[in-house]
Design an enzyme around this catalytic site. Structure first.
Site, PDB file in Angstrom:
ATOM      1  N   CYS A  84     -58.100 -32.051  51.277  1.00 21.60           N
ATOM      2  CA  CYS A  84     -57.087 -32.786  51.445  1.00 21.60           C
ATOM      3  C   CYS A  84     -56.080 -32.291  52.525  1.00 21.60           C
ATOM      4  CB  CYS A  84     -56.269 -32.675  49.963  1.00 21.60           C
ATOM      5  SG  CYS A  84     -54.610 -33.726  50.030  1.00 21.60           S
ATOM      6  N   ASP A 117     -25.224  20.964  34.524  1.00 17.17           N
ATOM      7  CA  ASP A 117     -25.975  21.918  35.543  1.00 17.17           C
ATOM      8  C   ASP A 117     -27.059  22.264  35.096  1.00 17.17           C
ATOM      9  OD1 ASP A 117     -23.955  20.924  37.402  1.00 17.17           O
ATOM     10  OD2 ASP A 117     -22.669  22.705  36.865  1.00 17.17           O
TER      11      ASP A 117
END
Length: 529
Positions: free
Chosen positions: A109, A344
Site C-alpha cells: 500500500c 546519619d
C-alpha cells in the site's frame, strides 16, 4: 454487508488504481465501524473488486453525460501510462473495461506501507505474542501501543489531497478529521486478536505494555522536504535520534500550503517495493511500589550507599539491605528508594521505625498474597541484625505523597547523650525541661553544605526532657519539628545554630550518641503481625 456505497465508488476506484490497500480505502471513505476492517485481507480485496466491477464498456471514473467510449479509453490509457511510472505498471484493463489490480495481494500500500496488510494478520499477531510469553512478565491485562514511521503522515496527507480534489469535482468535501486514523483502524483489527491469543483483555489503564515499533527505510526521506519549507518545526532534541518525529511532521503538515506540498511530493504517493520492518517488540511493566517502616540498630550503617569520589566507604546500607531482596523477588530491573527524612550513619532509628517506600522499575512479577509479603518481610529481617522492617505492603504511587508530607509537617522525637566541658549537677539541666516551643535558626550545617543549598531555616524545639548521668554527661529527650538538625542544636556548629544547648547552658557541649525514637507520620498503615 460491504461498507462502501455508490457515492464512495469514485474515491475507492481512484485509490485502488493508485496503489492503496482496501483498509486504507475504507479509512478515506470514512468507514468508522470495526467489522469490515477485521475481514481477512484477501477476502477484503475480492469484495472490493466485486464492488467496483461495472457493466461492459463503463468506467467508474465517468461522470454525468459521459464522453464517447473512444475518448474514455484514450484517457484511461493516458492514466495507465502515468501510473506505470508511479505504481510499477500494476494497473490493467480487464476485458469488460473496468480497472483491475494484478496480484494486488502482493502490492504494498502506498499510504500505510503494509501496516494494514500483513501486519494485521494472525501470523504477525502470533509472532508478537510469542515474544510476550517468552518475556517472563506476569500480567492479567495489557495495553498495546504502536509507533509508526513519521513518513506515513506525509503519505496520508498526499492521499487526502488527491481524494479531496476528486470529491471537489462532485461538490463534496473531505476534512482531515473525516479520515479514520491509521492507528485506530490498526487497533480495531489487532486488539481482539491479541486478546484472544494471550487470553487477557486489552485495557488502556493496564500497567503492562506491549509496544511495537515500525520503520520503513525505503521511504525515510519522504519527510525531508518539510524541513526546508518549515525549518521551525524541526528542532533537535537531546532524547530524539532524528528531528523528524511524528509530532514535528504533523506540525509542518498543518503549516505548509497545499500548493507548496504538491510541488514537492507526488500525489498520489509512489508505491513502495517493500512493507515496513519491525524495529522492535518491547514488553514493559509499570513500576510497583512497596512501603514499610524500618528500624536501624547499627551506628555504622548509612541509609544509602556511602560513596565519596567513586570510593565506597562502608560495605552496605539500609537501602540495599531492604531493596536487594525486593529486586530479586519482584524480578525488577532497578529501584528507587525514598523515606520520610534520613538519619546519619552513626544514628540509630528505634521505636516504630522510619517510613520508607521503594519504587520497583519494570518488575516481571507483581502479584503477591499478603502471606507472601509477610514471608518476604521475615526474609529481610532474618538476613541482618542491623535493620528490621515492619508493615511491609504494596502501595500506590499516589499514597507515597503521605510520607513526603510528613517530612516537614510532622514532629520527630530524639534521644541524645550529651557531653559538657564543665562539670554539671542535676539542677544545672533542669531548666531545659521547662522550655516549650523554642524557636531556633539553623544555617545549613557545615557537614551537609556540599549537598544542600546555603540557607537559614527556622525550626521549633517543642519540648525537652533531661536525665542526669554524671558531672559531664546527661541524656536529653527532644520533640522537634521535622527537619531539625539535632547535632547542631547541641553543639552550635560554630555559632551557625542559635540558640543551642551550649549557649543555653553557657558551656561547650557535644553530642556522643543520637537515636531517633519516633517519626510521627501515620503512614504506611500499621499491619497486624
Amino acid at each position: 454487508m460491504f461498507p462502501l456505497t455508490e457515492e464512495n465508488k469514485h474515491v475507492a476506484q481512484l485509490l485502488l488504481s493508485t496503489g492503496t490497500c482496501p483498509r486504507c480505502i475504507f479509512r478515506f471513505c470514512g468507514v468508522d465501524f470495526h467489522a469490515p476492517y477485521k475481514l481477512p485481507y484477501k477476502e477484503l480485496l475480492n469484495e472490493l473488486q466485486k464492488f467496483l466491477e461495472t457493466e461492459k464498456d463503463e468506467l467508474i471514473l465517468e461522470v454525468m453525460n459521459p464522453p464517447p467510449k473512444k475518448i474514455r479509453l484514450q484517457e484511461l490509457e493516458d492514466s495507465i501510462d502515468n501510473l506505470s511510472q508511479n505504481g510499477e505498471g500494476r494497473i490493467s484493463v480487464s476485458q469488460d473495461g473496468s480497472i483491475a489490480s494484478k496480484n494486488s495481494n502482493l502490492n504494498v500500500c502506498n499510504v500505510c506501507l503494509g501496516i494494514l496488510q500483513e501486519f494485521c494478520e494472525k501470523d504477525f499477531v502470533k509472532k508478537v505474542c510469542q515474544k510476550v510469553e517468552a518475556s517472563g512478565f506476569e500480567f492479567t491485562s495489557l495495553v498495546f501501543s504502536v509507533s509508526f514511521p513519521p513518513q506515513l503522515s506525509v503519505r496520508e496527507h498526499a492521499a487526502w489531497l488527491l481524494v479531496k480534489q476528486e470529491m471537489g469535482k462532485q461538490s463534496l468535501s473531505l476534512g482531515r478529521d473525516d479520515i479514520v486514523q491509521l492507528k485506530e483502524a490498526y487497533k480495531w483489527i489487532t486488539h481482539p486478536l491479541f486478546s484472544e491469543e494471550l487470553g487477557v483483555p486489552i485495557d488502556g489503564k493496564s500497567l503492562f505494555e506491549v509496544s511495537v515499533v515500525f520503520a520503513h527505510p525505503e521511504t525515510v526521506e519522504d519527510c525531508h522536504f518539510l524541513a526546508a519549507i518549515c525549518p521551525d518545526c524541526f528542532k533537535p532534541a537531546k532524547n530524539k535520534q532524528s528531528v523528524f518525529t511524528r509530532m514535528a511532521v504533523m506540525k509542518a503538515l498543518n503549516k505548509i500550503k497545499e500548493e507548496d506540498f504538491l510541488k514537492q511530493f507526488p500525489c498520489p504517493p509512489n508505491s513502495p517495493k517493500a512493507v515496513c520492518t519491525v524495529l522492535e517488540i518491547e514488553c514493559a511493566h509499570g513500576a510497583v511500589f512497596v512501603a514499610g517502616r524500618y528500624n536501624k540498630y547499627s551506628r555504622n550503617l548509612p541509609q544509602t550507599p556511602w560513596i565519596i569520589d567513586g570510593e565506597r566507604k562502608l560495605e552496605s546500607s539500609v537501602e540495599e539491605l531492604i531493596s536487594d531482596h525486593l529486586l530479586a523477588v519482584f524480578k525488577a530491573e532497578s529501584f528507587n528508594f525514598s523515606s520520610s527524612g534520613r538519619e546519619d550513619v552513626d544514628v540509630r532509628t528505634l521505636g516504630n521505625g522510619r517510613p520508607f517506600a521503594i519504587e520497583l522499575v519494570n518488575p516481571h512479577r507483581v502479584h503477591f498474597t499478603s502471606q507472601e509479603i509477610k514471608e518476604l518481610q521475615q526474609k529481610i529481617n532474618n538476613s541482618s541484625n542491623k535493620i528490621q522492617v515492619r508493615d511491609l505492603q504494596l502501595v500506590t504511587r499516589e499514597a507515597i505523597g503521605h510520607m513526603k508530607e510528613g517530612e516537614e509537617e510532622k514532629t520527630k522525637t530524639y534521644s541524645a547523650l550529651i557531653w559538657t566541658d564543665k562539670a554539671i549537677q542535676k539542677k544545672d539541666i533542669e531548666f531545659l525541661n521547662d522550655i516549650k516551643d523554642l524557636k531556633i535558626d539553623q544555617k545549613t550545617p557545615l557537614r551537609v553544605l556540599h549537598r544542600r543549598p546555603l540557607a537559614v531555616r527556622a525550626r521549633v524545639i517543642h519540648s525537652m526532657e533531661t536525665q542526669y548521668v554524671d558531672e559531664h554527661h546527661f541524656r536529653l529527650r527532644l520533640k522537634t519539628q521535622a527537619g531539625t538538625y539535632i547535632k547542631e542544636f547541641v553543639h552550635g556548629d560554630f555559632g551557625r545554630t542559635k540558640p543551642n544547648i551550649g549557649s543555653l547552658m553557657n558551656v561547650t557541649a557535644d553530642i556522643l550518641e543520637l537515636d531517633v525514637e519516633s517519626v510521627d507520620v501515620d503512614w504506611p498503615p500499621a499491619l497486624d503481625d
